[in-house]
Design a protein around this motif. Structure first.
Motif, PDB file in Angstrom:
ATOM      1  N   PRO A 279      48.334  32.136  19.661  1.00 49.74           N
ATOM      2  CA  PRO A 279      47.538  31.389  20.645  1.00 49.74           C
ATOM      3  C   PRO A 279      46.495  30.480  20.009  1.00 49.74           C
ATOM      4  CG  PRO A 279      46.896  33.707  20.608  1.00 49.74           C
ATOM      5  CD  PRO A 279      48.123  33.591  19.766  1.00 49.74           C
ATOM      6  N   ARG A 280      46.401  29.272  20.543  1.00 49.15           N
ATOM      7  CA  ARG A 280      45.474  28.293  19.988  1.00 49.15           C
ATOM      8  C   ARG A 280      44.055  28.453  20.551  1.00 49.15           C
ATOM      9  NH1 ARG A 280      48.931  22.664  19.731  1.00 49.15           N
ATOM     10  NH2 ARG A 280      50.888  23.571  19.058  1.00 49.15           N
ATOM     11  N   TRP A 281      43.913  29.136  21.667  1.00 50.82           N
ATOM     12  CA  TRP A 281      42.609  29.197  22.304  1.00 50.82           C
ATOM     13  C   TRP A 281      41.655  30.168  21.624  1.00 50.82           C
ATOM     14  CZ3 TRP A 281      42.484  34.235  23.507  1.00 50.82           C
ATOM     15  CH2 TRP A 281      43.681  34.873  23.851  1.00 50.82           C
ATOM     16  N   GLU A 282      42.112  30.885  20.623  1.00 54.49           N
ATOM     17  CA  GLU A 282      41.248  31.881  19.986  1.00 54.49           C
ATOM     18  C   GLU A 282      40.280  31.264  18.982  1.00 54.49           C
ATOM     19  OE1 GLU A 282      43.175  35.315  18.468  1.00 54.49           O
ATOM     20  OE2 GLU A 282      44.375  35.638  20.253  1.00 54.49           O
ATOM     21  N   GLY A 283      40.503  30.036  18.582  1.00 51.40           N
ATOM     22  CA  GLY A 283      39.622  29.408  17.607  1.00 51.40           C
ATOM     23  C   GLY A 283      40.035  29.696  16.181  1.00 51.40           C
ATOM     24  N   GLU A 284      40.387  30.942  15.904  1.00 51.42           N
ATOM     25  CA  GLU A 284      40.840  31.332  14.571  1.00 51.42           C
ATOM     26  C   GLU A 284      41.804  32.503  14.701  1.00 51.42           C
ATOM     27  OE1 GLU A 284      38.067  31.168  11.070  1.00 51.42           O
ATOM     28  OE2 GLU A 284      38.373  33.333  11.156  1.00 51.42           O
ATOM     29  N   VAL A 285      42.936  32.410  14.063  1.00 51.79           N
ATOM     30  CA  VAL A 285      43.976  33.435  14.160  1.00 51.79           C
ATOM     31  C   VAL A 285      44.341  33.915  12.766  1.00 51.79           C
ATOM     32  CG1 VAL A 285      46.364  33.895  14.822  1.00 51.79           C
ATOM     33  CG2 VAL A 285      44.912  32.539  16.314  1.00 51.79           C
ATOM     34  N   SER A 286      44.469  35.236  12.600  1.00 48.97           N
ATOM     35  CA  SER A 286      44.866  35.811  11.320  1.00 48.97           C
ATOM     36  C   SER A 286      46.261  36.404  11.423  1.00 48.97           C
ATOM     37  CB  SER A 286      43.871  36.902  10.888  1.00 48.97           C
ATOM     38  OG  SER A 286      42.605  36.330  10.615  1.00 48.97           O
ATOM     39  N   LEU A 287      47.078  36.123  10.410  1.00 54.29           N
ATOM     40  CA  LEU A 287      48.425  36.657  10.303  1.00 54.29           C
ATOM     41  C   LEU A 287      48.553  37.395   8.982  1.00 54.29           C
ATOM     42  CD1 LEU A 287      50.329  33.353  11.181  1.00 54.29           C
ATOM     43  CD2 LEU A 287      49.631  35.129  12.792  1.00 54.29           C
ATOM     44  N   SER A 288      49.575  38.228   8.871  1.00 55.87           N
ATOM     45  CA  SER A 288      49.830  38.948   7.634  1.00 55.87           C
ATOM     46  C   SER A 288      51.314  38.838   7.303  1.00 55.87           C
ATOM     47  CB  SER A 288      49.436  40.416   7.790  1.00 55.87           C
ATOM     48  OG  SER A 288      49.655  41.124   6.599  1.00 55.87           O
ATOM     49  N   VAL A 289      51.606  38.502   6.034  1.00 51.29           N
ATOM     50  CA  VAL A 289      52.998  38.370   5.588  1.00 51.29           C
ATOM     51  C   VAL A 289      53.224  39.302   4.408  1.00 51.29           C
ATOM     52  CG1 VAL A 289      54.802  36.808   4.796  1.00 51.29           C
ATOM     53  CG2 VAL A 289      52.987  35.940   6.293  1.00 51.29           C
ATOM     54  N   THR A 290      54.244  40.133   4.507  1.00 50.76           N
ATOM     55  CA  THR A 290      54.627  41.050   3.439  1.00 50.76           C
ATOM     56  C   THR A 290      55.826  40.468   2.696  1.00 50.76           C
ATOM     57  OG1 THR A 290      53.855  42.961   4.682  1.00 50.76           O
ATOM     58  CG2 THR A 290      55.411  43.394   2.909  1.00 50.76           C
ATOM     59  N   GLN A 291      55.771  40.514   1.370  1.00 50.24           N
ATOM     60  CA  GLN A 291      56.856  39.992   0.543  1.00 50.24           C
ATOM     61  C   GLN A 291      57.016  40.845  -0.708  1.00 50.24           C
ATOM     62  OE1 GLN A 291      55.918  35.512   0.413  1.00 50.24           O
ATOM     63  NE2 GLN A 291      58.013  35.609  -0.309  1.00 50.24           N
ATOM     64  N   GLY A 292      58.109  40.643  -1.405  1.00 51.76           N
ATOM     65  CA  GLY A 292      58.284  41.201  -2.734  1.00 51.76           C
ATOM     66  C   GLY A 292      58.996  42.531  -2.816  1.00 51.76           C
ATOM     67  N   HIS A 293      59.232  43.219  -1.682  1.00 51.08           N
ATOM     68  CA  HIS A 293      59.879  44.531  -1.743  1.00 51.08           C
ATOM     69  C   HIS A 293      61.265  44.444  -2.361  1.00 51.08           C
ATOM     70  CE1 HIS A 293      56.626  45.586   0.994  1.00 51.08           C
ATOM     71  NE2 HIS A 293      56.916  46.857   0.780  1.00 51.08           N
ATOM     72  N   ARG A 294      61.997  43.401  -2.007  1.00 52.79           N
ATOM     73  CA  ARG A 294      63.372  43.252  -2.507  1.00 52.79           C
ATOM     74  C   ARG A 294      63.407  43.092  -4.028  1.00 52.79           C
ATOM     75  NH1 ARG A 294      68.259  42.340  -3.483  1.00 52.79           N
ATOM     76  NH2 ARG A 294      69.792  41.766  -1.907  1.00 52.79           N
TER      77      ARG A 294
END
Length: 302
Positions: free
Chosen positions: A244-259
């Motif tokens: 959502p854009r109305w929050e002003g600031e949004v945090s996401l998390s991406v997991t990588q490297g297990h493979r």
């Protein structure tokens, strides 16, 4: 100008707290006077897919150049995070918050760093028209899958935050791990689409994603835990309205490297203006110094 002699270096693992995890990068914190050719020589001798060099500094502003296996790139996210953490330890106690600026060949980027954790502003997001569905099918087939793997509710497309990246949304993390690309063919398709990397991603929780990055066009078959493509992923998801854009600031998390046996975590922060326009994207995480030493120009690491 050329500088001979001994060059100090660090090997730093980004997006992890454990040496051997995340994504390793070679850093030279004092590359004053080194020519482009000498930086490429040092990067090759240190044997890492990517390297970063601090060529000048004044106060809290550091001029930085990034190199991949096949030459110089505008920005490397994991290298920038590793560099910020390493620089903060050189400047003052690492548990105090500090703001730095990394001046790249593209633009000057804000960095917030404290306690071996850095949040780095990515280059300004840019977007290109997405490839045709037929081109997307060709890419997914070369990656060892088919169109049934594609998540129809998440965006695919080509986005830039330092590297042009093609994004492939898949239905589940297990399908991301199941990919077995033909790297030679994928490099040819990357060149044809004028992208540096292919980023396959899938959701696994609220604002959480699992991803793998393939960059045979850069001489890197698979990059373990990436910065720039994940910044671009945040921008792509924000532009598509998935977050959502109305929050002003949004945090996401991406997991990588297990493979690849070196898991890591990338935090992505997207900030919006009042009209919902993207003001900036930050990527970040922890980093740990795994090794440091000295290399002789024309010699081997010590």
């Amino acid at each position: 100008m050329s500088r001979g002699g001994r060059i100090s270096y660090h090997l730093v693992d980004a997006f992890t707290e454990v040496p051997g995890g995340g994504n390793r990068v070679a850093l030279v914190l004092d590359a004053r006077g080194l020519t482009t050719e000498e930086m490429q020589q040092v990067a090759a001798k240190l044997g890492q897919p990517q390297a970063a060099f601090v060529t000048h500094w004044e106060g809290a502003t550091f001029e930085v150049r990034f190199f991949a296996a096949n030459g110089e790139v505008e920005f490397s996210g994991h290298a920038a995070v590793a560099l910020a953490v390493a620089l903060s330890g050189e400047i003052e106690p690492p548990n105090s918050l500090r703001k730095l600026y990394l001046r790249t060949i593209g633009e000057s980027l804000l960095v917030e760093v404290a306690d071996r954790r850095a949040m780095v502003q990515s280059p300004s997001p840019r977007f290109r028209d997405p490839p045709s569905w037929r081109a997307l099918q060709e890419v997914i087939e070369v990656m060892g899958a088919n169109e049934r793997y594609i998540h129809r509710g998440l965006p695919y497309g080509i986005t830039f935050t330092g590297l042009w990246t093609l994004f492939m949304p898949l239905v589940a993390p297990g399908l991301v791990d199941a990919l077995e690309p033909d790297m030679e063919q994928l490099a040819k398709l990357s060149d044809a689409l004028e992208v540096a990397t292919i980023h396959a991603y899938a959701p696994y929780g609220p604002r959480r994603f699992y991803a793998r990055t393939f960059a045979p066009a850069l001489g890197i078959p698979e990059d373990p835990v990436t910065g720039s493509p994940n910044a671009a992923l945040g921008a792509l998801l924000a532009r598509a309205g998935v977050v959502p854009r109305w929050e002003g600031e949004v945090s996401l998390s991406v997991t990588q490297g297990h493979r690849m046996g070196g898991p890591g975590q990338v935090e992505v922060r997207v900030s919006y203006g009042p009209a919902g326009n993207i003001l900036g994207v930050f990527i970040g995480g922890t980093a740990v110094i795994a090794e440091h030493g000295v290399i002789e120009l024309g010699g081997s690491p010590n």
